[in-house]
Design an enzyme around this catalytic site. Structure first.
Site, PDB file in Angstrom:
ATOM      1  N   GLY A 281      55.196 -96.061  29.849  1.00  0.00           N
ATOM      2  CA  GLY A 281      55.791 -96.986  28.791  1.00  0.00           C
ATOM      3  C   GLY A 281      56.600 -97.954  29.662  1.00  0.00           C
ATOM      4  N   GLY A 284      59.523 -96.280  31.885  1.00  0.00           N
ATOM      5  CA  GLY A 284      59.037 -95.526  33.053  1.00  0.00           C
ATOM      6  C   GLY A 284      57.920 -94.831  32.801  1.00  0.00           C
ATOM      7  N   VAL A 286      56.155 -90.702  32.545  1.00  0.00           N
ATOM      8  CA  VAL A 286      56.354 -89.269  32.065  1.00  0.00           C
ATOM      9  C   VAL A 286      55.517 -88.306  32.789  1.00  0.00           C
ATOM     10  CG1 VAL A 286      56.631 -87.751  30.065  1.00  0.00           C
ATOM     11  CG2 VAL A 286      57.016 -90.194  29.943  1.00  0.00           C
ATOM     12  N   LYS A 300      60.618 -87.673  32.850  1.00  0.00           N
ATOM     13  CA  LYS A 300      60.530 -88.926  32.528  1.00  0.00           C
ATOM     14  C   LYS A 300      61.238 -89.837  33.797  1.00  0.00           C
ATOM     15  CE  LYS A 300      61.541 -92.619  28.936  1.00  0.00           C
ATOM     16  NZ  LYS A 300      62.042 -93.052  27.782  1.00  0.00           N
ATOM     17  N   ASP A 393      62.276 -97.361  17.291  1.00  0.00           N
ATOM     18  CA  ASP A 393      60.996 -97.239  17.825  1.00  0.00           C
ATOM     19  C   ASP A 393      60.283 -96.249  17.156  1.00  0.00           C
ATOM     20  OD1 ASP A 393      58.637 -98.342  19.302  1.00  0.00           O
ATOM     21  OD2 ASP A 393      59.466 -97.660  20.971  1.00  0.00           O
TER      22      ASP A 393
END
Length: 491
Positions: A281, A284, A286, A300, A393
């Site tokens: 994302g 960063g 995952v 993450k 989000d």
């Protein structure tokens, strides 16, 4: 840091959640865990995990006539360092929790079910849930366990202390945990064991001192406190003056000690074992990781350019919240150049994969249940005691799924954009952030953030679940947003 589980111990720890209780700075503080067994404060997590493993063993073996405890030889094989090198069966005082060590330890689960008070204790402890009057139901549960333990000790004509008290108390807890697992709707005992910690009795076995010595010690303590208060006052005044002349860029992180801090080596070993990238994302990557206990986690890695912003916001946000429909934070790692967050692993992927992927297998009942559980998690965030937590989000890929028996249980994830607001207040931000298609039009136009922004995003998710379509169609001939299509159908 060594975390060791042996395969011939007779217990399976791989399915239990890895939730350490911190660095155990006060590891020598004595405490009666659950008001039952004298031990150290650092041993609380170990007792919970051992007890859960014993209850799962009874449930999986379907043998109600065997002892709730392991035999002595098997129990000794479990005596290895647990989470911290200083925490083990022998160092915690759990040596006598084996079959035959006391009158209670030889009893079977079936025998405990026949005892007076068991049905009442099981009924009250089954009501303990994080979101349903936790304090009231927890108090009734602990009182029922105490009454059942005292009654059993009286029937056996033994003293309410030492080995017999510990054996009977822990055996009763295990039998109730098994009962909860066997009952419908109790697939996890996390709330039950969190409730038991409310019965902890600190400073067990303290030594009384003479009155004269106590008065002298009190006088010295008062003098020390007075000097400390003067020093603190001087520091406070000095710091206030500094703040007036120069703004401070420091961030307060003292609350982070409630999470387990992994070393860089532990993170690297866990990622190597997992050997899989789960996603990427703006904040960063995952990775899938495997801890030494066998538990699978999601790790993450926060990009260096976003570290000071996303990392601290996500940790501080997750410090405040814990709910079954929110992804749990296991721990974190703060290196010189890299930062990591370690989450529970959701084995069933995200909602987008099930709804928009090749294998579309969500029936209507499952879709409605997912919407209901997501709504419960979102309501928990918006009505949090510290204020409204706005996720900012909400989308399909941020709704992760785990399998509980045959059902899919959703969990809201990714708190990298979360903001804390006072309830019924709003705030204007210069950085409008989120995902196109899910963002509230009012928030996009005037940057005014409210809890309603999440409700709009959740409404888009609801429309997607009902229609099975993407938010914005990729076909050039049909770029209308999903919301526009639905409105057109309703008019």
């Amino acid at each position: 840091m060594v975390i060791l589980y042996v395969t011939d111990c007779g217990l399976n720890f791989s399915t239990l959640p890895y939730e350490p209780t911190g660095d155990c700075i006060l590891h020598e503080v004595k405490v009666d865990l659950w008001g039952i067994i004298s031990s150290k404060i650092c041993c609380q997590n170990a007792l919970s995990v051992f007890s859960q493993a014993l209850s799962i063993r009874i449930k999986n073996n379907s043998n109600e006539n065997g002892s709730v405890f392991l035999d002595e030889d098997q129990w000794k094989k479990c005596n290895q360092p647990f989470i911290q090198p200083s925490v083990s069966i022998s160092s915690c005082g759990f040596d006598n929790l084996f079959n035959g060590s006391s009158k209670c330890s030889s009893k079977s689960f079936s025998a405990f079910k026949q005892l007076g008070g068991y049905k009442d204790a099981l009924q009250k402890c089954s009501q303990v849930k994080a979101n349903v009057s936790f304090d009231a139901t927890c108090g009734e549960c602990n009182a029922a366990i105490s009454d059942m333990k005292n009654g059993l000790l009286d029937d056996l004509n033994v003293d309410n202390n030492g080995v017999e008290k510990a054996g009977c108390g822990v055996a009763i807890v295990i039998s109730i945990a098994v009962g909860r697992l066997l009952n419908d709707g109790n697939s996890s005992n996390d709330d039950f064991y969190r409730c038991l910690s409310a019965s902890n009795q600190f400073d067990a076995g303290y030594i009384k001192i003479k009155s004269a010595l106590a008065k002298e010690a009190l006088a010295v303590l008062i003098a020390i406190c007075g000097i400390a208060l003067i020093i603190l006052l001087i520091k406070y005044v000095t710091r206030s003056k500094r703040k007036e002349t120069k703004p401070s860029n420091g961030k307060h992180k003292s609350g982070w000690s409630s999470f387990y801090q992994f070393s860089k080596e532990e993170i690297e070993n866990a990622i190597v074992n997992g050997k899989a990238c789960l996603g990427r994302g703006s904040a960063g990557q995952v990775f899938k990781g495997i801890l030494p206990s066998g538990q699978i986690v999601a790790i993450k890695q926060i990009y260096r350019s976003n570290a000071s912003d996303t990392f601290e916001r996500e940790v501080n946000g997750l410090m405040r919240v814990k709910h079954k429909n929110l992804v749990s934070l296991v721990g974190y790692c703060m290196g010189d150049s890299e930062q990591y967050l370690v989450y529970e692993y959701c084995s069933a992927g995200n909602l987008a994969q099930h709804l928009l992927g090749k294998d579309k297998n969500l029936d209507w009942e499952t879709r409605v249940r997912i919407l209901r559980d997501c709504a419960v998690g979102l309501r928990f965030l918006h009505h949090h005691t510290d204020g409204c937590i706005v996720h900012r989000d909400i989308k399909l890929t941020n709704i992760l799924l785990t399998k509980v028996q045959k059902d899919l249980e959703p969990k809201l994830s990714d708190f990298g954009l979360a903001k804390m607001l006072q309830i019924e207040h709003s705030k204007v931000y210069t950085d409008v952030r989120g995902t196109i298609g899910y963002m509230d039009p009012e928030y996009m136009s005037n940057a005014k953030l409210t809890c309603a922004s999440d409700v709009y995003s959740f409404g888009i998710v609801t429309l997607q679940l009902l229609s099975g379509q993407q938010v914005i169609q990729l076909d050039l001939a049909a770029r209308d947003q999903l919301t526009t299509k639905v409105i057109a159908c309703l008019m």
